[in-house]
Design an enzyme around this catalytic site. Sequence first.
Site, PDB file in Angstrom:
ATOM      1  N   GLU A  89       0.774  -1.162   0.003  1.00 51.18           N
ATOM      2  CA  GLU A  89      -0.064  -0.059  -0.085  1.00 51.18           C
ATOM      3  C   GLU A  89       0.796   1.338  -0.078  1.00 51.18           C
ATOM      4  O   GLU A  89       2.064   1.191   0.595  1.00 51.18           O
ATOM      5  CB  GLU A  89      -0.970   0.135   1.198  1.00 51.18           C
ATOM      6  CG  GLU A  89      -2.085  -1.081   1.214  1.00 51.18           C
ATOM      7  CD  GLU A  89      -2.835  -1.164   2.507  1.00 51.18           C
ATOM      8  OE1 GLU A  89      -3.988  -1.288   2.170  1.00 51.18           O
ATOM      9  OE2 GLU A  89      -2.471  -1.042   3.440  1.00 51.18           O
ATOM     10  N   CYS A 102       3.460   8.663   1.008  1.00 43.98           N
ATOM     11  CA  CYS A 102       4.029   7.601   1.911  1.00 43.98           C
ATOM     12  C   CYS A 102       4.225   6.177   1.255  1.00 43.98           C
ATOM     13  O   CYS A 102       3.317   5.587   0.914  1.00 43.98           O
ATOM     14  CB  CYS A 102       3.081   7.547   3.250  1.00 43.98           C
ATOM     15  SG  CYS A 102       3.804   6.033   4.153  1.00 43.98           S
ATOM     16  N   CYS A 109       7.363  -7.139   6.895  1.00 45.00           N
ATOM     17  CA  CYS A 109       8.402  -6.682   7.687  1.00 45.00           C
ATOM     18  C   CYS A 109       8.836  -7.399   8.635  1.00 45.00           C
ATOM     19  O   CYS A 109       8.120  -8.172   9.505  1.00 45.00           O
ATOM     20  CB  CYS A 109       8.020  -5.385   8.321  1.00 45.00           C
ATOM     21  SG  CYS A 109       9.136  -4.341   9.443  1.00 45.00           S
ATOM     22  N   CYS A 113       7.878  -4.786  15.547  1.00 43.74           N
ATOM     23  CA  CYS A 113       7.500  -4.001  16.576  1.00 43.74           C
ATOM     24  C   CYS A 113       6.059  -4.312  16.991  1.00 43.74           C
ATOM     25  O   CYS A 113       5.194  -4.383  16.252  1.00 43.74           O
ATOM     26  CB  CYS A 113       7.389  -2.577  15.968  1.00 43.74           C
ATOM     27  SG  CYS A 113       9.226  -1.840  15.416  1.00 43.74           S
ATOM     28  N   CYS A 116       2.711  -2.415  15.790  1.00 44.39           N
ATOM     29  CA  CYS A 116       2.509  -2.251  14.411  1.00 44.39           C
ATOM     30  C   CYS A 116       1.684  -3.251  13.521  1.00 44.39           C
ATOM     31  O   CYS A 116       2.287  -4.389  13.523  1.00 44.39           O
ATOM     32  CB  CYS A 116       4.051  -1.891  13.862  1.00 44.39           C
ATOM     33  SG  CYS A 116       3.776  -1.261  12.029  1.00 44.39           S
ATOM     34  N   CYS A 330      -0.255   5.835  10.121  1.00 47.47           N
ATOM     35  CA  CYS A 330       1.016   5.132  10.368  1.00 47.47           C
ATOM     36  C   CYS A 330       0.485   3.664  11.191  1.00 47.47           C
ATOM     37  O   CYS A 330      -0.085   3.565  12.171  1.00 47.47           O
ATOM     38  CB  CYS A 330       1.629   5.922  11.596  1.00 47.47           C
ATOM     39  SG  CYS A 330       1.971   7.497  11.021  1.00 47.47           S
TER      40      CYS A 330
END
Length: 340
Positions: A89, A102, A109, A113, A116, A330
């Site tokens: 995205e 962005c 990933c 974290c 997230c 975010c």
Amino acid sequence: MKNIYGLTLDEIEEYFVNNGSKKFHALQLFEWLYVKRVESFDEMSNLSNDIRTKLSNDFSIDRLKIVDVQEDVDVCKYLFELFDHEHIEAVLMKHDYGNSICVSSQVGCNMGCRFCESGRRKKVRNLETYEIVLQILMIEKMLGERISHVVVMGIGEPFDNYDNLINFFKIINHPKGLAIGARHITVSTCGIVPKIIEFSKLPLQINLAVSLHAPNNDIRDKIMPINKVYPIEKVIDALKVYLNNTNRRLTFEYIMLKDVNDSIDCAIELANLVKGLNCYINLIPYNETNNIDFKRTNTIQIMRFYDILKKNSVNVTIRREFGSKISAACGQLRSKKEEL
Ligand code: SAH
């Protein structure tokens, strides 16, 4: 076959020279791609038939597919399908100073974290340079407006895909490429120390943001596994090298997580940690998601935290919120289409 949108001008020059052709064709090709924006080699009328045929034998000029678009006020989220049917995205934000995008840097990933959403899926692979470039090129086309600012803050850890990232910067920053000024480009990292050092030697004036999110190792260890590899003091040391080499100001991102890192003591500790560094702190109200338990700090507490930083002479801002309604904020981006 390589995709042409992944080559820097230097690489295209090398290609022409290696093929016994003239170097200046590279700039012509670059202009066709990024200034005139044609979508086939055939349209590149100042290149000879032979060159065009060779180019189409050697490179693909295919674009990605945009398979979904979700809009909200001042923000728009695009779902891209890659050639191997993976998805990523990118988010467009309309500011009064221009359009900012962005972009994602990886499928999934590995940083893990805890807070997230984007990291809930393990890294499948790095994005190729052309896949990052095309996020901008294709959104610009769809929008019919120029994109003036770029942040690499989508899915992925950009410094875990360093070489492709740097080639991406070279292409979008070049005056005959997308001509986006380096000072309008920001890359965010969770703190991969060796890459921060490498980045500090890059002759481009690109902005650096670091996802700090905690004032000490105790808290950071609990929410960011990367801290076990590169603890805060190592990150700060690397950033001192960065600041010294670049003379630039850096940004710390600090998500406000209720009862985790938002106490008055944390604010004081944070102020001490960054004392003397040329930086500012961007406080980010946490975007809650269904799958993760962390809660957002309430606005009054965020303001209290902000005030303490201010009183301690820290430059601090609170991030404007964008796109939470369409899960475009975010930490809310995902690389899996089915989950949307
Ligand atoms: N991997 C890089 C790039 C991602 S940037 C990095 O860690 O910096 C995305 C930013 O949003 C990071 O600062 C990330 O920590 C933050 N973030 C992640 N989840 C979030 C959430 N739910 N709410 C607000 N910010 C979040």
